[in-house]
Design an enzyme around this catalytic site. Structure first.
Site, PDB file in Angstrom:
ATOM      1  N   GLU A 148       0.808  -1.237   0.000  1.00  0.00           N
ATOM      2  CA  GLU A 148       0.000   0.000   0.000  1.00  0.00           C
ATOM      3  C   GLU A 148       0.832   1.274   0.000  1.00  0.00           C
ATOM      4  OE1 GLU A 148      -2.800  -0.438   3.232  1.00  0.00           O
ATOM      5  OE2 GLU A 148      -3.408  -2.417   2.548  1.00  0.00           O
ATOM      6  N   ASN A 189       2.059  -5.274  -3.080  1.00  0.00           N
ATOM      7  CA  ASN A 189       0.677  -5.633  -2.734  1.00  0.00           C
ATOM      8  C   ASN A 189      -0.110  -4.359  -2.404  1.00  0.00           C
ATOM      9  OD1 ASN A 189      -1.159  -7.867  -1.998  1.00  0.00           O
ATOM     10  ND2 ASN A 189      -0.987  -7.097   0.096  1.00  0.00           N
ATOM     11  N   HIS A 226     -10.252  -6.043  -2.000  1.00  0.00           N
ATOM     12  CA  HIS A 226     -11.290  -5.772  -1.002  1.00  0.00           C
ATOM     13  C   HIS A 226     -12.412  -5.049  -1.755  1.00  0.00           C
ATOM     14  CE1 HIS A 226      -8.934  -7.209   2.315  1.00  0.00           C
ATOM     15  NE2 HIS A 226      -7.932  -6.425   1.977  1.00  0.00           N
ATOM     16  N   GLU A 257      -6.137 -10.781  -1.032  1.00  0.00           N
ATOM     17  CA  GLU A 257      -6.929 -10.531   0.194  1.00  0.00           C
ATOM     18  C   GLU A 257      -8.417 -10.430  -0.158  1.00  0.00           C
ATOM     19  OE1 GLU A 257      -5.380  -7.176   2.428  1.00  0.00           O
ATOM     20  OE2 GLU A 257      -3.311  -7.745   2.033  1.00  0.00           O
ATOM     21  N   ASP A 259     -12.180 -10.204  -0.546  1.00  0.00           N
ATOM     22  CA  ASP A 259     -13.493 -10.280   0.111  1.00  0.00           C
ATOM     23  C   ASP A 259     -14.409  -9.309  -0.626  1.00  0.00           C
ATOM     24  OD1 ASP A 259     -12.549  -7.847   1.303  1.00  0.00           O
ATOM     25  OD2 ASP A 259     -12.122  -8.831   3.208  1.00  0.00           O
TER      26      ASP A 259
HETATM   27  O1  9MR Z   1      -6.939  -8.267   8.821  1.00  0.00           O
HETATM   28  C1  9MR Z   1      -6.106  -7.283   9.411  1.00  0.00           C
HETATM   29  C2  9MR Z   1      -6.777  -6.741  10.671  1.00  0.00           C
HETATM   30  O2  9MR Z   1      -6.904  -7.742  11.638  1.00  0.00           O
HETATM   31  C3  9MR Z   1      -5.968  -5.579  11.216  1.00  0.00           C
HETATM   32  O3  9MR Z   1      -6.663  -5.000  12.295  1.00  0.00           O
HETATM   33  C4  9MR Z   1      -5.750  -4.557  10.108  1.00  0.00           C
HETATM   34  C5  9MR Z   1      -4.939  -3.392  10.585  1.00  0.00           C
HETATM   35  O4  9MR Z   1      -4.737  -2.486   9.557  1.00  0.00           O
HETATM   36  O5  9MR Z   1      -5.095  -5.178   9.019  1.00  0.00           O
HETATM   37  C6  9MR Z   1      -5.875  -6.158   8.432  1.00  0.00           C
HETATM   38  O6  9MR Z   1      -5.303  -6.642   7.262  1.00  0.00           O
HETATM   39  C7  9MR Z   1      -5.024  -5.680   6.250  1.00  0.00           C
HETATM   40  C8  9MR Z   1      -3.832  -6.198   5.475  1.00  0.00           C
HETATM   41  O7  9MR Z   1      -2.771  -6.440   6.331  1.00  0.00           O
HETATM   42  C9  9MR Z   1      -3.434  -5.213   4.383  1.00  0.00           C
HETATM   43  N1  9MR Z   1      -4.538  -4.874   3.541  1.00  0.00           N
HETATM   44  C10 9MR Z   1      -5.772  -4.465   4.194  1.00  0.00           C
HETATM   45  C11 9MR Z   1      -6.168  -5.519   5.240  1.00  0.00           C
HETATM   46  C12 9MR Z   1      -7.506  -5.142   5.871  1.00  0.00           C
HETATM   47  O8  9MR Z   1      -7.385  -3.972   6.598  1.00  0.00           O
END
Ligand code: 9MR
Length: 345
Positions: A148, A189, A226, A257, A259
Site C-alpha cells: 500500500e 501488494n 477488497h 486478500e 473479500d
Molecule cells: O486483517 C487485518 C486486521 O486484523 C488488522 O486489524 C488490520 C490493521 O490495519 O489489518 C488487516 O489486514 C489488512 C492487510 O494487512 C493489508 N490490507 C488491508 C487488510 C484489511 O485492513
C-alpha cells in the site's frame, strides 16, 4: 491429488463435492487459500475447515508478521505470532504467503516517529528485512515486500518511508528481501489495483521501474481485492488489468486478500446471488490469465472478517457465514473452478 477424466465422469469434480484448493489446482492454478489470525486458531470448529488442505492450500498470516509484532522495539525481534501461523501451515502442508515487510500501518512508533536521515532509515529497513525474511527463509512461497505505498491518484502515499526516501524505499526493500531469501517470490501488494486507473498505472509507471532501477527484481503484483457487492468490475476488465502487470514486467499476479462486502446488512437472497456472481468474476479473471497463480480470501468466514470493525454496518463479505456454513458465493466459486478443472483435464 491428481484429477482424471474418470473422476470427472464419476462426478468427483462437481462444484458441490470437491473442494476449493483441489479444484483450483485441477484448473491449473497453484492455490486457493485463506488468511487466518492468531486469535481464532484456537476455535476448533473454525480450524476443522481451515486445516483442510483440499479446501485451503495456502495460508496468509493476517497480522503476525507485521513490523509492529516482529520488531516492536528497535533491534528486538519477536516471531511468536508469525511462527504460530507458519507452523500451522507447515503441519497442514499449505503454502505460506508471508505478509508484510514495509507498510505505513501497524508500524511501531519508534519507526514512524523517528527523525531519520536517509542512511539511517535505509539501514533500519535493511535490518528489519534481513532479520524477518532471514527468520522465515525457506518457509515463504512469497513475501508482500511493500504494502500500500500508493494513494488513489497514483502518487506516493505520505509515510515516514516516502518522506525520508521518496520512492527509493521501494527498491531498497525489494533488494534487501531478495538478498535475505532468494527463493521467496517478491510482491508489491495494494488495494484498488483490480481495475485500470491512476493507481494501477502507478504500479506500472512508478513501482515496477523503481524496483528495477534499484537493480532488484519484482516477481509479483498482489491485488488485494477488497471489493463491494454491486461495484465489482467485469471479468474481462479484471483479467485485462491483471495482464497489464505481466506486460509491465511482473512474472505473476494473484488476488491476495479477496473479500466482497455488502454495504448494508443483512444481505437479501438476491444480494447473495449477486455476491456469488461477483466472486465468480474475480475467480474467473484469475482463471483467464495464465500468470495469475492463485486467490486468497481475507479469512474464510464472516465470523472473523476485519470489515465490520472498520466499516460499521458493512460485512458478510466471505464464502462462509458466521456459523461456518457455506454461502451461495462458495457454490459460485466451486462451480467456476470445477468447470475450469473439467476443461483442463
Ligand atoms: O486483517 C487485518 C486486521 O486484523 C488488522 O486489524 C488490520 C490493521 O490495519 O489489518 C488487516 O489486514 C489488512 C492487510 O494487512 C493489508 N490490507 C488491508 C487488510 C484489511 O485492513
Amino acid at each position: 491429488m491428481r484429477f482424471s477424466k474418470a473422476m470427472v465422469g464419476a462426478g468427483l469434480l462437481t462444484g458441490t463435492s470437491a473442494q476449493l484448493h483441489s479444484l483450483a489446482v485441477a484448473a491449473g492454478k497453484l492455490y486457493f487459500g485463506s488468511a487466518t489470525d492468531n486469535g481464532e486458531i484456537t476455535d476448533t470448529a473454525y480450524r476443522a475447515i481451515l486445516d483442510n488442505a483440499d479446501e485451503f492450500g495456502q495460508i496468509t498470516p493476517g497480522n503476525g508478521q507485521k513490523w509492529q509484532f516482529t520488531e516492536p522495539t528497535q533491534g528486538q525481534f519477536s516471531y511468536t505470532s508469525g511462527d504460530a501461523i507458519a507452523a500451522l501451515a507447515k503441519e497442514n502442508n499449505q503454502l505460506l504467503r508471508c505478509h508484510t515487510l514495509v507498510w505505513h500501518s501497524q508500524l511501531p512508533s519508534w519507526v514512524s516517529g523517528g527523525s531519520w536521515t536517509e542512511a539511517e532509515l535505509t539501514s533500519i529497513i535493511e535490518t528489519h528485512i534481513s532479520n524477518v525474511v532471514g527468520h522465515y527463509k525457506g518457509a515463504c512461497y512469497s513475501w508482500d515486500v511493500v504494502n500500500e505505498a500508493l494513494n488513489e491518484d497514483g502518487t506516493l502515499r505520505d509515510s515516514i518511508f516516502s518522506k525520508v526516501l521518496g520512492s527509493s524505499f521501494i527498491g531498497i526493500a525489494f533488494h534487501a528481501a531478495g538478498q535475505a531469501d532468494p527463493d521467496a517470490l517478491l510482491y508489491y501488494n495494494d488495494y484498488n489495483l483490480e481495475w485500470t486507473g491512476s493507481k494501477s498505472k502507478a504500479v506500472i509507471n512508478t513501482v515496477i521501474p523503481a524496483i528495477k532501477a534499484a537493480g532488484a527484481e519484482i516477481d509479483g503484483v498482489g491485488c488485494q481485492a477488497h471489493l463491494i457487492v454491486g461495484s465489482v468490475p467485469s471479468r474481462a476488465d479484471l483479467a485485462a488489468t491483471l495482464k497489464s502487470y505481466i506486460d509491465a514486467g511482473a512474472r505473476e499476479v494473484a488476488y491476495t486478500e479477496l473479500d466482497i462486502r455488502f454495504s448494508s446488512l443483512p444481505p437479501t437472497d438476491d444480494g447473495l446471488k449477486t455476491q456469488g456472481d461477483a466472486y465468480a468474476d474475480v475467480v474467473g479473471a484469475c482463471l483467464d490469465v495464465e500468470e495469475c497463480v492463485g486467490i486468497t480470501i481475507w479469512d474464510y468466514t464472516d465470523k472473523y472478517s476485519w470489515i465490520p470493525s472498520v466499516f460499521p454496518g458493512s460485512g458478510a463479505a466471505l464464502l462462509y457465514d458466521e456459523n461456518l456454513e457455506k454461502k451461495p458465493a462458495w457454490t459460485s466459486v466451486s462451480s467456476i473452478l470445477a468447470a475450469a478443472a473439467t476443461q483442463a483435464c
